[in-house]
Design an enzyme around this catalytic site. Sequence first.
Site, PDB file in Angstrom:
ATOM      1  N   GLU A  93       7.167 -10.123  66.132  1.00 51.65           N
ATOM      2  CA  GLU A  93       8.633 -10.104  65.614  1.00 51.65           C
ATOM      3  C   GLU A  93       9.518 -10.229  66.849  1.00 51.65           C
ATOM      4  O   GLU A  93       9.076  -9.692  67.852  1.00 51.65           O
ATOM      5  CB  GLU A  93       9.000  -9.018  64.678  1.00 51.65           C
ATOM      6  CG  GLU A  93      10.344  -8.505  64.198  1.00 51.65           C
ATOM      7  CD  GLU A  93      10.826  -9.884  63.608  1.00 51.65           C
ATOM      8  OE1 GLU A  93      11.062 -11.121  63.765  1.00 51.65           O
ATOM      9  OE2 GLU A  93      11.430  -9.463  62.401  1.00 51.65           O
ATOM     10  N   ASP A  94      10.660 -10.738  66.654  1.00 56.74           N
ATOM     11  CA  ASP A  94      11.475 -10.719  67.842  1.00 56.74           C
ATOM     12  C   ASP A  94      12.301  -9.286  67.943  1.00 56.74           C
ATOM     13  O   ASP A  94      12.128  -8.771  69.030  1.00 56.74           O
ATOM     14  CB  ASP A  94      12.742 -11.742  67.829  1.00 56.74           C
ATOM     15  CG  ASP A  94      13.394 -11.925  66.442  1.00 56.74           C
ATOM     16  OD1 ASP A  94      13.232 -10.900  65.210  1.00 56.74           O
ATOM     17  OD2 ASP A  94      14.426 -12.590  66.297  1.00 56.74           O
ATOM     18  N   ASP A  97      15.477  -4.123  63.697  1.00 53.86           N
ATOM     19  CA  ASP A  97      16.773  -3.597  63.780  1.00 53.86           C
ATOM     20  C   ASP A  97      16.932  -2.479  62.530  1.00 53.86           C
ATOM     21  O   ASP A  97      16.328  -1.300  62.793  1.00 53.86           O
ATOM     22  CB  ASP A  97      17.694  -4.679  63.274  1.00 53.86           C
ATOM     23  CG  ASP A  97      19.319  -4.643  63.456  1.00 53.86           C
ATOM     24  OD1 ASP A  97      19.803  -4.519  64.586  1.00 53.86           O
ATOM     25  OD2 ASP A  97      19.806  -4.266  62.435  1.00 53.86           O
ATOM     26  N   GLY A  99      15.013  -2.266  60.189  1.00 57.47           N
ATOM     27  CA  GLY A  99      13.432  -2.079  59.671  1.00 57.47           C
ATOM     28  C   GLY A  99      13.285  -2.746  58.404  1.00 57.47           C
ATOM     29  O   GLY A  99      11.924  -2.616  57.865  1.00 57.47           O
ATOM     30  N   LEU A 102      10.754  -5.629  58.249  1.00 57.45           N
ATOM     31  CA  LEU A 102       9.215  -5.523  58.336  1.00 57.45           C
ATOM     32  C   LEU A 102       8.601  -4.530  57.092  1.00 57.45           C
ATOM     33  O   LEU A 102       7.743  -4.794  56.682  1.00 57.45           O
ATOM     34  CB  LEU A 102       8.944  -5.108  59.797  1.00 57.45           C
ATOM     35  CG  LEU A 102       8.886  -5.821  60.804  1.00 57.45           C
ATOM     36  CD1 LEU A 102       9.005  -5.469  62.189  1.00 57.45           C
ATOM     37  CD2 LEU A 102       7.913  -6.870  60.595  1.00 57.45           C
ATOM     38  N   LYS A 125      15.418  -1.706  68.239  1.00 54.16           N
ATOM     39  CA  LYS A 125      16.952  -1.150  68.421  1.00 54.16           C
ATOM     40  C   LYS A 125      16.874   0.170  67.371  1.00 54.16           C
ATOM     41  O   LYS A 125      17.528   0.105  66.136  1.00 54.16           O
ATOM     42  CB  LYS A 125      18.025  -2.256  67.637  1.00 54.16           C
ATOM     43  CG  LYS A 125      18.660  -2.875  68.522  1.00 54.16           C
ATOM     44  CD  LYS A 125      19.627  -3.696  67.557  1.00 54.16           C
ATOM     45  CE  LYS A 125      20.239  -5.037  67.927  1.00 54.16           C
ATOM     46  NZ  LYS A 125      21.397  -5.818  67.209  1.00 54.16           N
ATOM     47  N   ASP A 153      18.881 -16.003  68.243  1.00 53.10           N
ATOM     48  CA  ASP A 153      20.082 -16.783  67.865  1.00 53.10           C
ATOM     49  C   ASP A 153      21.243 -15.968  67.959  1.00 53.10           C
ATOM     50  O   ASP A 153      21.220 -14.802  67.375  1.00 53.10           O
ATOM     51  CB  ASP A 153      19.673 -17.848  66.946  1.00 53.10           C
ATOM     52  CG  ASP A 153      19.502 -17.046  65.736  1.00 53.10           C
ATOM     53  OD1 ASP A 153      18.846 -16.101  65.567  1.00 53.10           O
ATOM     54  OD2 ASP A 153      20.363 -17.568  64.850  1.00 53.10           O
TER      55      ASP A 153
HETATM   56  P1  XMP Z   1      15.979  -5.813  60.084  1.00 56.03           P
HETATM   57  O1  XMP Z   1      15.541  -6.162  58.903  1.00 56.03           O
HETATM   58  O2  XMP Z   1      15.016  -5.051  60.926  1.00 56.03           O
HETATM   59  O3  XMP Z   1      16.154  -7.222  60.665  1.00 56.03           O
HETATM   60  O4  XMP Z   1      17.431  -5.287  60.130  1.00 56.03           O
HETATM   61  C1  XMP Z   1      15.659  -7.755  61.795  1.00 56.03           C
HETATM   62  C2  XMP Z   1      16.152  -9.074  62.156  1.00 56.03           C
HETATM   63  O5  XMP Z   1      17.605  -9.118  62.398  1.00 56.03           O
HETATM   64  C3  XMP Z   1      18.019 -10.065  63.235  1.00 56.03           C
HETATM   65  N1  XMP Z   1      18.658  -9.135  64.482  1.00 56.03           N
HETATM   66  C4  XMP Z   1      19.066  -9.974  65.568  1.00 56.03           C
HETATM   67  N2  XMP Z   1      19.130 -11.327  66.078  1.00 56.03           N
HETATM   68  N3  XMP Z   1      20.188 -10.639  67.852  1.00 56.03           N
HETATM   69  C5  XMP Z   1      19.319 -11.514  67.256  1.00 56.03           C
HETATM   70  O6  XMP Z   1      19.539 -12.758  67.786  1.00 56.03           O
HETATM   71  C6  XMP Z   1      20.155  -9.398  67.836  1.00 56.03           C
HETATM   72  O7  XMP Z   1      20.663  -8.625  68.379  1.00 56.03           O
HETATM   73  C7  XMP Z   1      19.503  -8.879  66.309  1.00 56.03           C
HETATM   74  N4  XMP Z   1      19.496  -7.674  65.793  1.00 56.03           N
HETATM   75  C8  XMP Z   1      19.000  -8.107  64.559  1.00 56.03           C
HETATM   76  C9  XMP Z   1      16.716 -10.658  63.727  1.00 56.03           C
HETATM   77  O8  XMP Z   1      16.550 -11.845  63.071  1.00 56.03           O
HETATM   78  C10 XMP Z   1      15.469  -9.729  63.253  1.00 56.03           C
HETATM   79  O9  XMP Z   1      14.467 -10.662  62.889  1.00 56.03           O
HETATM   80 MG    MG Z   2      13.967 -12.344  62.869  1.00 59.07          MG
END
Ligand code: XMP
Ligand code: MG
Length: 170
Positions: A93-94, A97, A99, A102, A125, A153
């Site tokens: 995963e990138d 946030d 959670g 996932l 985060k 992105d």
């Molecule tokens: P959750 O479900 O953990 O989602 O809230 C995680 C997804 O939220 C996106 N995300 C970001 N994408 N910069 C981004 O480009 C960020 O700072 C960021 N924070 C959350 C991302 O798609 C991740 O998979």
């Molecule tokens: Mg993502």
Amino acid sequence: MKNILFNKDIIQRRVQELGRQISFDYSGHEICVIVLLKGAFMFASDLIRSLTPKVRVEFMKISSYAGQNSTGLVKIDQDIDYDIHNRHVLILEDIVDTGLTLHNLLDILYKRNPASIEICSFLDKPSRREVHVSVKYIGFVIENVFVVGYGMDYNQMWRQYPDIQIIEGD
Ligand code: XMP
Ligand code: MG
């Protein structure tokens, strides 16, 4: 906007470290890597090249409906066409946030009876977490800032930057 949080050299060094750790942990086992599109594509291409065990690479595209609903929901836009029954799954995963994405994805994948599932996320985060998710491998922990680059992105743009940049709020 050029507020670099992690430059490409630091990223590459950390990804190689993760690769060594994962290779060690899975030595003698085959890994079914599931890359979460689109954000994890660049991280995955670097990390996977540093893995020494046998690796199968699958791609999955999911969208999350986190928001008002506290549990969130995950929609599978593109599923893997491979049976993970008895397989060792490693999700790439990138960024984690809240959670919710996932957490819900794990529910879906555990129903397919894999031998194990672990998560490797390039960024974490933790201050934003709403549900507990156990992320075994983490590249970097960051504050509550919005970042782009290295696959990530803002409105589908800026994924191509080789370093991680902070988007400034106004
Ligand atoms: P959750 O479900 O953990 O989602 O809230 C995680 C997804 O939220 C996106 N995300 C970001 N994408 N910069 C981004 O480009 C960020 O700072 C960021 N924070 C959350 C991302 O798609 C991740 O998979
Ligand atoms: Mg993502």
